[in-house]
Enzyme design. Sequence first.
Site, mmCIF file in Angstrom:
data_model
loop_
_atom_site.group_PDB
_atom_site.id
_atom_site.type_symbol
_atom_site.label_atom_id
_atom_site.label_comp_id
_atom_site.label_asym_id
_atom_site.label_seq_id
_atom_site.Cartn_x
_atom_site.Cartn_y
_atom_site.Cartn_z
ATOM 1 N NE ARG A 253 -8.441 6.679 -7.749
ATOM 2 C CZ ARG A 253 -7.857 5.743 -8.477
ATOM 3 N NH1 ARG A 253 -8.520 5.141 -9.450
ATOM 4 N NH2 ARG A 253 -6.613 5.388 -8.236
ATOM 5 C CG HIS B 265 -9.843 5.069 -0.177
ATOM 6 N ND1 HIS B 265 -10.496 6.146 -0.739
ATOM 7 C CD2 HIS B 265 -8.721 4.874 -0.930
ATOM 8 C CE1 HIS B 265 -9.806 6.594 -1.766
ATOM 9 N NE2 HIS B 265 -8.728 5.839 -1.913
ATOM 10 C CE1 TYR C 128 10.218 -3.886 8.567
ATOM 11 C CE2 TYR C 128 9.994 -2.979 6.359
ATOM 12 C CZ TYR C 128 10.291 -4.036 7.191
ATOM 13 O OH TYR C 128 10.672 -5.244 6.677
#
Length: 826
Positions: free
Chosen positions: A43, A89, A132
Amino acid sequence: MARRKRPQSEDLFDVEEKILEVDAVQEMEGAFLEYAYSVIYSRALPDARDGLKPVQRRILYGMHELGLRPDRPHVKCSRVVGEVMGKYHPHGDTAIYDAMVRMAQPFTMRLPLVDGHGNFGSLDDGPAASRYTEARMAPAALLMTGSLDESTVDFVPNYDDQLFQPDVLPAAYPNLLVNGATGIAVGMATNMPPHNLVEVIGAARYLIAHPEADLEALMRFVPGPDLPLGGRIVGLDGIREAYETGRGSFKTRATARIENVTPRKKGIVVTDLPYLVGPEKVIEKVKQLAQSKKLQGISDIIDLTDRTKGLHLVIEIKTGFNPEAVLEQLYKLTPMEESFGINNVALVEGQPRTLGLRDLLGVYVDFRTDVVRRRTEHRLGKKKDRLHIVEGRLLAILDIDEVIQLIRSSDDAAEAKTRLMQVFDLSERQADDILAIPLRQLTKFSRIELESERDELQREIEALEAILADPQLLLKVVSDELAAVAAEHGTPRRTVLLESDGTGASSSAAGPTTGGKASGMDLEVADDPCWVLLSSTGLLARTASTDDEPLGTGGRRAKHDVITSSVRTTTRGHVGLLTTAGRVVSLSVVELPSLPPSADAPNLSGGAPLSAFVDLPPGEQVLGLCSLTGEGPGLALGTKHGVVKRVNPDYPAHRDSFEVISLKDGDSVVGAMELATGEEELVFITSDAQLLRFSSSLVRSQGRSGGGIAGIKLGAGAVVVGFAAVDTSAENVVVTVAGTSGSLPGTQTGSVKVTDLWAYPTKGRATGGVRCHRLLRGEDALVLGWAGAAPPRAASGNGVAVELPETNDKRDGSGMPAAAPIAAVG
């Protein structure tokens, strides 16, 4: 002690007898180590090879698999997030989207990897939701994923062993250095600043050519970080420490200037802020300090930032306060000056390591060499397979009648294949291919095509085998590919590197001014003699030297750059910038960064670029410096069309800029310098290798509005590439660089020649001159000409020194191949 229950499938009435007792400390240690391992390796830390964290790598691979290339339409970010989360992931969508947004922000990444469409946030505000916004791969991302299908990297199973994903991306450029990284793991963290792509690739290529190169040699190419929004880095000692040990720090400072915001009020205009500092953060801090009376002298702060002029903060100063003192307090108390701690921690062979600059470049070069080797092996195998098929087809076409008869007489396809292999000594693949050939490919023309393809495949196979057989040739391929990436995607440096802050002494308070002094602080700078220097890469600085000649001349060489112009003045005076448009732009000397006196040449990397002081129209460039005292014989100018002019030093006072010559359409100034005695000789050098020298006394002085007179008679299609005024009492030389017409200085190597000026006879003004350089095959013009006092110094476009050949006694001799492209001589 902790107790672990057995699985529920066992007898529920016998639970107590099946309880396992474990040590709580050991259980916590084991769980914590597993968590720490997952955070460090899966990570938080980037891989030193491709510079990516696992989530970033999976995002790019997911977009690659979706075909979201730069020439395709954008798609919803939520679709990409879902693809990555579902296949590669196994973490939350927020973490994936946050990483994706960061890769699309031009103020965060020096070379963005994601092309975002929509609101991807700013330094002060977060992005819109993924539903968006839209995205696709940026051109730089193609460099990261290129040749993935050519066995260049290893693939590993995904989290559920259903799919495969790359363990690392091929990375056609050193992404870790170019874009930097930040992450917090367990017990360790990484924080790496971005760098300039061209500089990093230059250092990598130098390391390839010189495997034993030390840090000093590499820092000639990578002098420091290059932040996405520019700004200034103050103090370079911490950078060198970080490049050596992997840990260090530097200060980033806002770019600010003091100017009149109204006819009676001064203000501080901020155009760049430190890395990742937004204007709202600065405004909030300034208002907080002003309300608490910890910061005095500010009447208002206005944010005029827009998409046209970019960041533009105006801090208005109260009447009676010293702007310099207020600016010092802003640097001290607000985010206008921030520290960046470098901690170069990355994964190398699966282990976290702290790496210096040489180690980072070395890991990448080794990795990229392995990628190119594996890609070459893959392509070689493909070419050999194709050649095998083509050779089989040629055998079939040569005996096509027998092949057809053999196939027609066979009972089935299996018997036909077996008989083809026996009769024509073919492999099984060749026999299968021949059985599948359409009849339209059995013509004479098909045979010619196959023979041409065979010959081409053989040549390509030989080239690939040569690369694999010669390690030096393999490294050359790696270096050439890096050079191509730099040429296509490189951009100029944005961040100014300063050895010191270049400002006056600091103070604890900025009070009202009295007699030019702030309370507790003397802001007056002594009006001492100094030199203003201009380098070939456009860096300006002033020295504290009081010698008759500036540091870096007279046989001493600048450590960073070539000094192309210098002028003697005083600290609180003004100098002029002579431009190609025939203008003089006034420049305050006190605003320039000061270089300390030294017995050696100054390090001009401590200077500031021209763009920090003057905004020139597109196409207009600074040629040199001049004083504005109005004393002496004035200026000498030479234009591209062969016009010469001596300008009377009747310069207007209190004007930011003014013209010194009236140019005709299409003409521009190619050389301009200040005369010392009025007895200098003027030298013209043209693109068709002609040189003319004559006395400056043959040119009468004119006012600033004059258009000059004929200086040299030009041949058809020729233009002036060099003009100079030389002191006849000094030892002068001529440097000429030949190349191809249409090229710009510093873009091609060409041939260079150094000749004593006395080898060229003097002639009258407006004559044609004499030949000064014999052009070699492939050369059709001079691209650069220079005349001046010996010894000459040359530099490439990024300021790196280029060695010049020995002096050639033949005035019309040919040049010697230059060691590198020459952009300037000084």
